[in-house]
Write a protein that holds these residues in place. Sequence first.
Motif, PDB file in Angstrom:
ATOM      1  N   SER A  52      -2.151   8.186  -2.718  1.00  0.00           N
ATOM      2  CA  SER A  52      -3.059   9.071  -1.728  1.00  0.00           C
ATOM      3  C   SER A  52      -2.424   9.029  -0.191  1.00  0.00           C
ATOM      4  N   ILE A  53      -1.477   8.031  -0.110  1.00  0.00           N
ATOM      5  CA  ILE A  53      -0.909   7.637   1.415  1.00  0.00           C
ATOM      6  C   ILE A  53       0.563   8.355   1.314  1.00  0.00           C
ATOM      7  N   VAL A  75       0.883  -1.377   0.104  1.00  0.00           N
ATOM      8  CA  VAL A  75      -0.108   0.039  -0.149  1.00  0.00           C
ATOM      9  C   VAL A  75       0.798   1.272  -0.017  1.00  0.00           C
ATOM     10  N   VAL A  76       1.900   1.316   0.883  1.00  0.00           N
ATOM     11  CA  VAL A  76       2.798   2.382   0.984  1.00  0.00           C
ATOM     12  C   VAL A  76       3.407   2.683  -0.420  1.00  0.00           C
ATOM     13  N   ARG A  77       3.959   1.499  -0.979  1.00  0.00           N
ATOM     14  CA  ARG A  77       4.835   1.646  -2.262  1.00  0.00           C
ATOM     15  C   ARG A  77       3.959   1.983  -3.566  1.00  0.00           C
ATOM     16  N   TYR A  78       2.627   1.702  -3.518  1.00  0.00           N
ATOM     17  CA  TYR A  78       1.737   1.801  -4.674  1.00  0.00           C
ATOM     18  C   TYR A  78       0.772   2.914  -4.543  1.00  0.00           C
ATOM     19  N   SER A 100      10.388  13.497   8.118  1.00  0.00           N
ATOM     20  CA  SER A 100       9.809  14.117   6.775  1.00  0.00           C
ATOM     21  C   SER A 100       9.019  13.175   5.932  1.00  0.00           C
ATOM     22  N   THR A 101       7.934  13.394   5.324  1.00  0.00           N
ATOM     23  CA  THR A 101       7.267  12.450   4.421  1.00  0.00           C
ATOM     24  C   THR A 101       7.997  12.325   3.181  1.00  0.00           C
ATOM     25  N   THR A 102       8.784  13.348   2.960  1.00  0.00           N
ATOM     26  CA  THR A 102       9.584  13.393   1.737  1.00  0.00           C
ATOM     27  C   THR A 102      11.190  13.012   1.976  1.00  0.00           C
TER      28      THR A 102
END
Length: 383
Positions: free
Chosen positions: A73-74, A67-70, A339-341
């Motif tokens: 929206s997350i 889910v996180v990889r593809y 950080s999300t980035t």
Amino acid sequence: RICSEGSMYSLPRTNCTNNNDDTLLNRCLYEYPPSLFTFIGDIIQPFVNPRGIAVTVTTLLLALPVVVRYSRSISISPASYFAVKISLLHFLYRCCYSLVLDVALYTVFRQSRPCTCSYNDEKARRIGSVYGMPSGDSMMGALVGAFIWDSSSSFEMTATGAFVTMAVMCERMSWGFHSLGQTMAGSALGIALHYWSTRTPLYFTILESIFIVPGGFVLLMLDPARAEWSVPSVLQPGFQDNLLAWYCWGVAFQLFSAVLICRHYCSLGILSRMRCSIKTTLRMLEHPDSLQGSSSQRDLIGAVGSIDSSSSSRNPLLQDANGWVQPGDYHNGRHFSESTTGSAREMTLLLDTSFTFLVAGLCCSLLLLQDGIARYGWIAHDD
């Protein structure tokens, strides 16, 4: 002792007798109609069933990296992802206490289930498998209950956790699966194991697995009642009450969690730091004066391994000098970017999708072995 007539899962029971003795701790406490507390326990028990929880948590662990990889929206930071994943792995490992350790302890105590009852006026049969001390479901109920009240200091959470523990105990006793003594022992062990596992370094899960998994198998193979394991279940037609099958089922999930925890230790460089700590210790024993007041000596205090700058630069996940990571160090994710980035390399290492599914596939082979043991009695019989 004769219990009142009743039914469970549409199967009438009559003439229930004690398998152990007539003392309050060991006697058959099957009752019909069930009390309100037992009815509530019937509602709660499926949600704290160790097998159901193990399957649910494993499914989440397999779905999480995908889910996180593809998912577009997350968005999640490396630190948050790591905190979620390691918390799920640790919780799955604690669930396995009631699937693996509990079955091994059956062969240590060798205390029979408390009730033997007649079903539909047929020949009397024991309720449940051959052994019942300690109660695995009560252990799981206590593990969940302790998790609830330990997660908050509020009275409401404490009361909820205690209620869940007591409700599961009553449900197991009133349906005749376990005696009062067996449920008390299971709950006490569950509470103790929760506090032990959540307050010791996470690498203890690896050490425990090294001893528990082969040790439990040896105990099961030495059990003199192996011929009684594979008996048809009255409640589930076609299902065999086989202790070894239950054990293999639990081992598959315990190894899955332990291997992935070990994988993260390797990714963090903890194993190399442990080796460095041992070398530092040997140097201090040989030349105690040469390291007086040095950074290596300070690193050694509290069994902490030192890290040189070159090893830290090679692994972006090494951001401090802690060599023995406590569970809280994983939960707060302080080794990773908030950080999300954050670093793409960090997320690639953390997702570890291929290795996760590889380990899951290998553990599935144990589930196939478990199916053969349950259906055909592989390994479980002397003949």
